[in-house]
Design an enzyme around this catalytic site. Structure first.
Site, PDB file in Angstrom:
ATOM      1  N   ASP A 278      25.568  39.490  93.279  1.00 31.30           N
ATOM      2  CA  ASP A 278      25.035  40.832  93.028  1.00 31.30           C
ATOM      3  C   ASP A 278      25.790  41.514  91.874  1.00 31.30           C
ATOM      4  OD1 ASP A 278      23.345  43.101  94.069  1.00 31.30           O
ATOM      5  OD2 ASP A 278      25.321  44.024  94.303  1.00 31.30           O
ATOM      6  N   GLU A 312      22.987  38.203  89.228  1.00 32.70           N
ATOM      7  CA  GLU A 312      22.023  39.267  88.989  1.00 32.70           C
ATOM      8  C   GLU A 312      22.483  40.060  87.767  1.00 32.70           C
ATOM      9  OE1 GLU A 312      20.300  43.391  90.970  1.00 32.70           O
ATOM     10  OE2 GLU A 312      22.410  42.817  91.088  1.00 32.70           O
TER      11      GLU A 312
END
Length: 590
Positions: A278, A312
């Protein structure tokens, strides 16, 4: 197990889900073992912002549903123990999504236990499914507070120039951290001189939360940037707090050492197959240059030679130059292909010509490893943050009818599953979900839910009420994905084969590519019509091609001339064709 781990990351078909919204297999853990109302437990199945009860037992019970769909890997949203509720009274919400971690060593009790997570990994492997964990190294839950009020905007970002490490509370403040040479020198000797975290704000840990984070070193404010909230631009994109979440000082060698130890343990204890990381672009490159090799080394030692790591790097739009830099400078083997998503959206939602797709694939040379590396980039159409592809198309084309929306979304899934990359299907898309917006509005329940704003949604290609459960293997989108997944499995060119763009235009209409079997070099022609009218158009094809065999859609029986084929495609139509050469053994990629 060996066959699962022998498969390369490139060519997997990934199913992404949030465990809280997938299936409730154990109602006893709905409140996470916490007593009280939703502001304590985080549980309120009637609110889109709180826990709904999905858990690991429920996911295990539905693995066959995922397997039959044709997925080969399951990307599970973060399962770590979270702060159950965050935010001031009124707009507070629950940590159901998993991104507000307090304990990096335990599964959140709302989802189950560490033993149940191991059972999930084992059950998935027994079905030939890989398991990818969603992890965070950029931040923790919002625990640390600042003594200062921060003015009309809560805790605005305070820059390194205006608030240097060597002064308390600004350039005119008292001298602190003598000899600290700044965050660009991550040597332990340098960071040993950073002892006072009050250079920008005065951070403190509220009473009762002094040891809420695990491992315990995470409770010391010295290991955080403490510069206020990010606006996601410039310097503050890396050093600011992500919506108030405590931003880890990832330049600090103790933070690097600690996060490496945390995530090594999950590989060693559970034998997972990969990490989706993330907020990758909000962390300094030096951290990733240390972290990624350590994870790959640990996985290899654990007998996982094809451990997947993809970051990401959130940047909407069809240009892959920005995201590609993270495969070169930071060392990422792959990044989520936001450029693919942007290009497909531009072609099917925003009226762009199919040249936008050609330009996208021309940019594959920018990735470390070039076009071959691009085969491993996880491609997707929508997600839990930006919203579902169906929602985005409805936003781009106000007033669009249900039949046309369904046709555009269907074509997008054909593109996802036949063009280069490692496709990611977002849970619920195979059941025709259409959310109201992004974030919480794109995280509907697969099991029968109670959220009013979810239950009034009109789903695509089904008369099933949104309030019902959604595990229907007969849904047209489920069958479409299942059939295309089977085609990928039967024809390796569609999963791992080199791709060559054949036809494109400045207007909506034909887009065609050839893909080539990685072993034999056999050619496959794939064609799409992005326009709302039928087309009769020619495409380049390999000069050795003589005939075509239809695998999906409708292909012409023969070429029009050496190197040219005439295609007839309905509005939003597509075709997958196996090329038959003019004589046995002859193939061409020209």
């Amino acid at each position: 197990m060996e066959s699962v781990r022998a498969r390369p990351a490139a060519g997997e078909l990934v199913y992404f889900l949030l465990p809280d919204r997938f299936e409730n297999g154990d109602t006893a853990n709905d409140r996470g073992g916490i007593k009280g109302d939703r502001t304590k437990t985080g549980f309120d199945p009637a609110s889109k912002s709180f826990y709904h009860g999905g858990d690991l037992k429920g996911l295990i019970a539905r693995l066959d549903y995922i397997k039959v769909l044709g997925a080969t890997a399951v990307w599970v949203g973060p399962v770590f123990k979270n702060k159950p509720v965050q935010g001031p009274p009124g707009p507070e919400s629950g940590g159901y999504h998993g991104y507000w971690i307090t304990d990096f060593t335990r599964v959140d009790p709302h989802f189950g236990s560490n033993a149940e997570f191991k059972a999930l990994v084992d059950a998935a492997h027994a079905r030939g499914l890989k398991v990818y964990m969603d992890i965070i190294a950029n931040h923790t839950a919002d625990v640390i507070q600042y003594r200062e009020l921060g003015g009309p905007v809560p805790y605005p970002y305070r820059s390194r120039a205006d608030y240097p490490y060597a002064r308390r509370g600004g350039a005119a403040g008292a001298a602190i951290n003598a000899g600290f040479a700044g965050d660009q020198d991550s040597a332990p000797a340098n960071f040993a001189k950073l002892t006072d975290p009050t250079f920008a704000y005065t951070p403190f840990v509220p009473a009762g939360e002094e040891h809420v984070k695990v491992p315990d070193w995470l409770n010391d404010p010295i290991y955080y940037h403490n510069r206020g909230n990010s606006t996601f631009t410039g310097e503050n994109s890396r050093f600011g707090d992500f919506a108030g979440l405590d931003d880890l000082f990832t330049e600090h060698p103790r933070v690097r050492e600690g996060m490496i130890a945390i995530y090594r343990q999950w590989i060693e204890q559970f034998g997972i197959d990969g990490y989706r990381i993330d907020t990758a672009r909000h962390v300094d490159p030096g951290f990733w240059q240390a972290f990624i090799p350590a994870m790959l080394e640990t996985a290899h030692a654990r007998g996982i030679p094809n451990f997947a790591i993809f970051g990401e790097v959130a940047r909407e739009g069809p240009d892959n130059g920005y995201i590609a830099q993270y495969t070169r400078r930071d060392g990422y083997p792959a990044v989520l292909d936001f450029a693919f998503q942007g290009a497909v959206r531009a072609a099917l939602g925003q009226g762009k010509g199919t040249q936008v797709l050609s330009d996208l694939f021309d940019g594959d040379v920018l990735y470390e490893g070039g076009e071959a590396a691009a085969l491993a980039m996880p491609t997707f159409l929508g997600n839990h943050d930006m919203g579902r592809f169906s929602t985005l198309i409805r936003h781009d084309r106000p007033g669009i009818g249900g039949a046309e929306l369904e046709a555009r979304v269907r074509l997008a899934h054909v593109m996802l599953l036949t063009l280069r990359g490692t496709p990611v299907v977002y849970y619920g898309d195979e059941q025709g979900f259409v959310g109201d917006a992004n974030d919480n509005d794109a995280r509907e329940d697969m099991f029968a839910g109670q959220v009013a704003s979810y239950n009034d949604n009109q789903l695509l290609a089904t008369a099933t009420a949104a309030s019902a459960d959604h595990f229907d293997p007969a849904h047209p989108f489920y069958r479409l994905i299942r059939d295309l997944a089977a085609l990928r499995a039967a024809h390796p060119a569609l999963a791992r084969g080199r791709q060559m763009v054949r036809g494109y235009s400045e207007k909506p209409g034909l887009f065609s590519v050839s893909r080539f079997d990685p072993q034999t070099g056999a050619e496959y022609l794939i064609a799409f019509n992005t326009s709302d009218a039928p087309i009769h158009a020619s495409s380049v094809i390999g000069t050795a091609a003589e005939g075509l065999e239809t695998l999906f859609g409708a292909c012409p029986a023969r070429v029009a001339a050496p190197g040219s084929v005439m295609l007839d495609l309905p509005a939003f139509g597509s075709a997958v064709c196996r090329v038959l050469p003019s004589s046995p053994g002859m193939q061409s990629s020209r």
